[in-house]
Write a protein that holds these residues in place. Structure first.
Motif, PDB file in Angstrom:
ATOM      1  N   LEU A   1      35.741  15.478 -29.869  1.00 15.86           N
ATOM      2  CA  LEU A   1      34.967  16.430 -29.067  1.00 15.86           C
ATOM      3  C   LEU A   1      35.236  16.252 -27.582  1.00 15.86           C
ATOM      4  N   ALA A   2      35.440  15.010 -27.138  1.00 17.42           N
ATOM      5  CA  ALA A   2      35.767  14.777 -25.729  1.00 17.42           C
ATOM      6  C   ALA A   2      37.125  15.387 -25.391  1.00 17.42           C
TER       7      ALA A   2
ATOM      8  N   ALA B   1      36.727  19.107 -25.168  1.00 15.00           N
ATOM      9  CA  ALA B   1      36.099  19.499 -23.902  1.00 15.00           C
ATOM     10  C   ALA B   1      37.109  19.462 -22.759  1.00 15.00           C
TER      11      ALA B   1
ATOM     12  N   ALA C   1      38.361  22.639 -20.528  1.00 13.59           N
ATOM     13  CA  ALA C   1      38.273  22.572 -19.067  1.00 13.59           C
ATOM     14  C   ALA C   1      39.616  22.830 -18.393  1.00 13.59           C
TER      15      ALA C   1
END
Length: 58
Positions: free
Chosen positions: A37-38, A41, A45
């Motif tokens: 998930l990081a 993200a 971004a």
């Protein structure tokens, strides 16, 4: 690139969870899912996309 890596890590986390595979404390399905998930993200971004948003030259 980060999106593909995130998808692979999330799939591995799903397999660990679905197959009920016992792993050590570092590679639990929750930890692998959070890393995925990081990375997702970061991909959303715009980090690691490989394309720079630059203006056109005339």
């Amino acid at each position: 690139m980060l999106g593909i890596v995130a998808a692979v890590l999330l799939f591995i986390a799903f397999l660990i969870n679905a197959a009920d595979i016992s792993t050590n404390d570092v590679f639990t399905s929750t930890n692998v899912m959070l890393i995925g998930l990081a990375l997702l993200a970061l991909h959303v971004a715009g980090i690691g996309s490989g394309w720079a948003a630059r203006g056109r030259r005339r």
